[in-house]
Design a protein around this motif. Structure first.
Motif, mmCIF file in Angstrom:
data_model
loop_
_atom_site.group_PDB
_atom_site.id
_atom_site.type_symbol
_atom_site.label_atom_id
_atom_site.label_comp_id
_atom_site.label_asym_id
_atom_site.label_seq_id
_atom_site.Cartn_x
_atom_site.Cartn_y
_atom_site.Cartn_z
ATOM 1 N N SER A 369 -10.068 9.276 78.304
ATOM 2 C CA SER A 369 -9.368 8.895 79.526
ATOM 3 C C SER A 369 -9.733 9.758 80.738
ATOM 4 C CB SER A 369 -7.855 8.973 79.306
ATOM 5 O OG SER A 369 -7.151 8.521 80.435
ATOM 6 N N GLU A 370 -10.005 9.073 81.853
ATOM 7 C CA GLU A 370 -10.261 9.703 83.145
ATOM 8 C C GLU A 370 -9.567 8.882 84.226
ATOM 9 O OE1 GLU A 370 -11.842 12.525 83.526
ATOM 10 O OE2 GLU A 370 -13.481 12.703 82.082
ATOM 11 N N LEU A 371 -9.580 9.419 85.441
ATOM 12 C CA LEU A 371 -9.006 8.730 86.586
ATOM 13 C C LEU A 371 -10.110 7.977 87.336
ATOM 14 C CD1 LEU A 371 -6.197 8.509 87.944
ATOM 15 C CD2 LEU A 371 -6.926 10.312 89.507
ATOM 16 N N TYR A 372 -9.845 6.720 87.682
ATOM 17 C CA TYR A 372 -10.826 5.878 88.362
ATOM 18 C C TYR A 372 -10.210 5.248 89.606
ATOM 19 C CZ TYR A 372 -13.712 6.101 84.134
ATOM 20 O OH TYR A 372 -14.470 6.535 83.074
ATOM 21 N N ASP A 373 -11.086 4.972 90.570
ATOM 22 C CA ASP A 373 -10.700 4.225 91.765
ATOM 23 C C ASP A 373 -11.225 2.804 91.619
ATOM 24 O OD1 ASP A 373 -9.773 4.064 94.666
ATOM 25 O OD2 ASP A 373 -11.873 3.437 94.844
ATOM 26 N N ILE A 374 -10.354 1.815 91.827
ATOM 27 C CA ILE A 374 -10.722 0.416 91.673
ATOM 28 C C ILE A 374 -10.372 -0.335 92.952
ATOM 29 C CG2 ILE A 374 -10.364 -1.691 90.347
ATOM 30 C CD1 ILE A 374 -9.322 0.120 88.063
ATOM 31 N N ALA A 375 -11.373 -0.886 93.607
ATOM 32 C CA ALA A 375 -11.125 -1.721 94.782
ATOM 33 C C ALA A 375 -10.710 -3.110 94.319
ATOM 34 C CB ALA A 375 -12.376 -1.796 95.649
ATOM 35 N N LEU A 376 -9.684 -3.663 94.945
ATOM 36 C CA LEU A 376 -9.180 -4.979 94.565
ATOM 37 C C LEU A 376 -10.287 -6.022 94.714
ATOM 38 C CD1 LEU A 376 -6.517 -6.246 93.613
ATOM 39 C CD2 LEU A 376 -6.006 -6.800 95.989
ATOM 40 N N GLY A 377 -10.493 -6.776 93.647
ATOM 41 C CA GLY A 377 -11.509 -7.822 93.686
ATOM 42 C C GLY A 377 -12.883 -7.385 93.226
ATOM 43 N N GLU A 378 -13.040 -6.093 92.889
ATOM 44 C CA GLU A 378 -14.336 -5.603 92.426
ATOM 45 C C GLU A 378 -14.251 -5.184 90.960
ATOM 46 O OE1 GLU A 378 -16.063 -2.594 94.830
ATOM 47 O OE2 GLU A 378 -15.803 -3.691 96.715
ATOM 48 N N ASP A 379 -15.320 -5.458 90.202
ATOM 49 C CA ASP A 379 -15.352 -5.100 88.786
ATOM 50 C C ASP A 379 -15.664 -3.624 88.577
ATOM 51 O OD1 ASP A 379 -14.839 -7.734 88.143
ATOM 52 O OD2 ASP A 379 -16.961 -8.250 87.890
ATOM 53 N N LYS A 380 -16.525 -3.085 89.424
ATOM 54 C CA LYS A 380 -16.975 -1.717 89.234
ATOM 55 C C LYS A 380 -15.884 -0.728 89.635
ATOM 56 C CE LYS A 380 -20.926 1.320 90.085
ATOM 57 N NZ LYS A 380 -22.232 1.487 90.773
ATOM 58 N N ALA A 381 -15.725 0.299 88.792
ATOM 59 C CA ALA A 381 -14.745 1.351 89.068
ATOM 60 C C ALA A 381 -15.468 2.660 89.317
ATOM 61 C CB ALA A 381 -13.775 1.493 87.898
ATOM 62 N N LYS A 382 -14.927 3.462 90.222
ATOM 63 C CA LYS A 382 -15.516 4.759 90.544
ATOM 64 C C LYS A 382 -14.723 5.854 89.847
ATOM 65 C CE LYS A 382 -16.380 7.907 94.438
ATOM 66 N NZ LYS A 382 -16.203 8.098 95.909
ATOM 67 N N ARG A 383 -15.411 6.633 89.016
ATOM 68 C CA ARG A 383 -14.728 7.710 88.312
ATOM 69 C C ARG A 383 -14.445 8.868 89.257
ATOM 70 N NH1 ARG A 383 -16.640 11.946 85.204
ATOM 71 N NH2 ARG A 383 -18.749 11.059 85.140
ATOM 72 N N LEU A 384 -13.171 9.329 89.258
ATOM 73 C CA LEU A 384 -12.740 10.382 90.179
ATOM 74 C C LEU A 384 -12.627 11.742 89.503
ATOM 75 C CD1 LEU A 384 -9.884 8.457 92.063
ATOM 76 C CD2 LEU A 384 -12.301 8.626 92.693
ATOM 77 N N THR A 385 -12.495 11.778 88.190
ATOM 78 C CA THR A 385 -12.312 13.051 87.476
ATOM 79 C C THR A 385 -13.411 13.238 86.431
ATOM 80 O OG1 THR A 385 -10.839 12.004 85.852
ATOM 81 C CG2 THR A 385 -9.812 13.000 87.799
ATOM 82 N N ASP A 386 -13.566 14.472 85.999
ATOM 83 C CA ASP A 386 -14.580 14.791 84.991
ATOM 84 C C ASP A 386 -13.994 15.645 83.872
ATOM 85 O OD1 ASP A 386 -14.174 17.135 86.330
ATOM 86 O OD2 ASP A 386 -16.262 17.427 86.951
ATOM 87 N N ALA A 387 -12.736 15.350 83.518
ATOM 88 C CA ALA A 387 -12.026 16.161 82.524
ATOM 89 C C ALA A 387 -12.722 16.165 81.173
ATOM 90 C CB ALA A 387 -10.588 15.659 82.370
#
Length: 656
Positions: A369-387
């Motif tokens: 598990s990590e934290l991701y940023d997801i723009a509404l309507g987009e499939d790709k998620a941007k990972r925000l953490t590197d735990a």
């Protein structure tokens, strides 16, 4: 050079959970949990991600668990709970900086703080007996020899032990003074509380019927000035996760009316206060609106409440579907659809204040598990953490391969095959079948440490969602009820046949099986009905439904709900579906793992099976884990979790 995954590597994993946007969307609080090896426990800390600088800062330190971060309405303070001083108390930290202020200081755990709309109060939960008070200065001591008086069927609960008359009550906490006021007193649990936007009312869930063992959880509205209660549901369902619309005219929540008992899908509901009307918004949606994932690598996950849009026309919730969890939008008109459903375990989310996307805690099959940023309507998620980045980079992680097959009676069963970590073409490998608990749960597109350990030891691992699992519709999840050891057993055995038919590297003479809880029942059942497995490990299992009825914290209703038979109406059916009945047939070497403080599947279930098999001269071993509850594999003491994995891997190494 990358390393093979070991049992002890579970202490390397970090759990990133419970994301919470600040009101202005500039900060994102979340919880990061790691193992404290020295103290054989877990440390959880509040982390804050700055959305402008994209940097993370740790806001709490030391040992203990800091959890449930919640921003004040003006965003100037962050409330959270911490057990740094033995008991769990509420703290508040100013976003401008400085030390955290301890707001509550009582001898009982204070949890689940929720802000009042004016930011002056917190609504929290405290477990109290009828003689205890938030004004107490010292917690009453219970002597070891003190008798326990029992006059209720609900006197114990797994993970909690004996309740001793304690119930969850709601209390107000004044931020500036720390003054506390108890606002519920009925000897029942009051949970899932929420403030109305006007601050004049609260909603919560409770069973306030005459019988405390009545399996209902109704939604109530309380007017704070008078204490007046209004019940919003019909005393026939189980509800939770309450959330008011921005204008306070509606209340959203999740739950069901027990049409299929505990196999019923959770649906989205709405109460309209102006119309005085309760509506199920997702009657036609064949999706479980909850997180039903079975796993061993996420600690401290929190199911988010329905997240309303500002216009009040709908809200977002988590849904479980086809081996994944995602975000679903539910409109007040009953329109429902997924806005995010990828091959992942999305276990928490927070809607951006500008409603353009989400922050989500997500586990992937090859990345915890990590934290991701997801723009509404987009499939790709941007990972925000590197735990977990170092762990992933340093280890060989096996990638699960999805498959599905059709059963003899026309169902489609979905599952995964994990090849051995050091797989070589042309070699033969043992295969271990994993069966999840529940049975109303789901294996998912998520990292599972136990599977990775077994793959690293040189075994292929197959895991499937047989009938009874969530994620595949109401009819599928209900099909196991009344048929334990029937079609579900056929499903898991057919999975073994399927992967063997499609993969020539599997050695049919070296098959193993393991599982916990319902998966433990299935392991016990399997070794009594087939000799195909050369080794088996049963965990926190059920072996005797007749005795389970009276010793489990849920036995008195679960047996009827799941087997379709009550002990005093059809005891023969309970015995016929008990693996213990078939102990004489067992030829498979069996390792039995069980926690001594398991109140869900008490250890007598293990003792009965062990005694029967040992008396018959079978190859069996029992391992007892002191003070371990039913959740040993998920949130138990780290050292015991490592030992458990070592026992499992060692047994299969010895016999396969």
């Amino acid at each position: 050079m990358k390393q093979l995954i070991m049992e002890a590597d579970i202490t390397r994993l970090a759990s990133v959970t419970d994301p919470q946007y600040s009101p202005d969307g500039k900060k994102l609080a979340y919880v990061q949990t790691k193992v404290n090896k020295k103290q054989d426990s877990y440390d959880a800390h509040i982390m804050v991600f700055d959305t402008e600088t994209e940097e993370t800062a740790q806001w709490t330190f030391g040992t203990g668990r800091n959890q449930h971060p919640r921003w004040s309405p003006d965003g100037r303070m962050l409330a959270f709970t911490s057990n740094r001083d033995d008991s769990s108390q509420v703290y508040v930290i100013h976003t401008a900086g400085g030390e955290a202020k301890k707001v509550t200081d009582i001898p009982y755990d204070v949890v689940q703080p929720e802000w009042s709309p004016d930011g002056n109060y917190l609504l929290c939960s405290v477990k109290l007996t009828k003689t205890e008070s938030v004004k107490d200065e010292k917690k009453p001591e219970i002597e070891d020899y003190e008798p326990l008086e029992v006059d209720s069927l609900t006197y114990k609960a797994d993970g909690q032990g004996f309740k001793r008359g304690k119930y969850t009550q709601l209390v107000f906490v004044q931020i500036e003074t720390g003054d506390m006021k108890q606002i519920t007193a009925c000897e029942r649990d009051h949970v899932s509380h929420a403030f109305s936007p006007c601050g004049e009312k609260i909603a919560f869930c409770a069973n306030l019927t005459e019988e405390d063992d009545n399996r209902v959880n109704d939604v109530y509205l309380m007017t704070l000035s008078s204490g007046e209660l209004k019940r919003l549901t019909g005393q026939n369902g189980i509800f939770s996760s309450l959330s008011f619309s921005p204008d306070g005219k509606r209340l959203a929540f999740l739950g069901h009316e027990k049409e299929f008992q505990n196999a019923t899908l959770d649906k989205a509901w709405m109460y309209d206060f102006e119309k005085d009307e309760l509506t199920c918004l997702t009657e036609m949606l064949d999706v479980h609106l909850n997180d039903a994932v079975a796993g061993d690598s996420l600690v401290g996950g929190v199911l988010p409440k329905p997240a309303w849009t500002k216009d009040g026309n709908g809200f977002y919730v988590i849904g479980t579907d086809q081996g994944s969890t995602g975000i679903y939008y539910i409109s007040t008109e009953g329109l429902a659809y997924p806005v995010r459903l990828e091959k992942e375990h999305l276990n928490g989310f927070s809607l951006r204040p500008d409603e353009t996307g989400f922050a989500a805690s997500i586990a992937l099959p090859v990345w915890p598990s990590e934290l991701y940023d997801i723009a509404l309507g987009e499939d790709k998620a941007k990972r925000l953490t590197d735990a977990n980045e170092d762990f992933v980079k340093e280890h060989i992680i096996s990638t699960p391969e999805e498959f599905q097959f059709e059963t003899a009676d026309g169902l489609t069963v979905h599952g995964w095959l994990m090849k051995p970590a050091g797989f070589e073409e042309g070699k033969k490998y043992p295969l271990i079948l994993e069966v999840h608990g529940g049975p109303h749960a789901m294996y998912a597109n998520a990292y599972f440490h136990e599977f990775q350990v077994l793959a690293a030891k040189g075994s292929a691992v197959v895991y499937v969602n047989p009938r009874g699992s969530h994620g595949y519709g109401q009819d599928f999840v209900n099909k196991v009820r009344g048929d334990y050891g029937g079609g579900d057993f056929d499903d898991v055995m057919a999975a073994v046949d399927h992967v063997h038919a499609h993969h020539d590297f599997i050695d049919q003479d070296r098959l193993g099986i393991t599982g916990g809880s319902y998966g433990g029942f299935m392991t016990n059942w399997a070794v009594g009905h087939t000799n195909r497995f050369k080794a088996a490990v049963t965990q926190r299992s059920i072996s005797n439904w007749v005795s389970f009825y009276g010793v489990s914290d849920i036995g008195y209703f679960f047996t009827d709900w799941q087997l379709g038979a009550d002990l005093f109406e059809d005891p023969d059916k309970l015995w016929d579906r008990s693996p213990l009945k078939y102990a004489e047939r067992v030829e498979t070497p069996l390792l039995i793992l069980h926690g001594e403080r398991d109140d869900r599947c008490p250890i007598e279930q293990a003792e009965q099976l062990f005694t029967a098999l040992k008396k018959m001269g079978k190859n069996v071993k029992l391992v007892r884990f002191p003070n371990a509850s039913h959740d040993l594999s998920r949130s138990g003491h780290p050292k015991q979790r490592i030992k458990r994995l070592q026992y499992i891997a060692g047994w299969f190494d010895s016999h396969l």
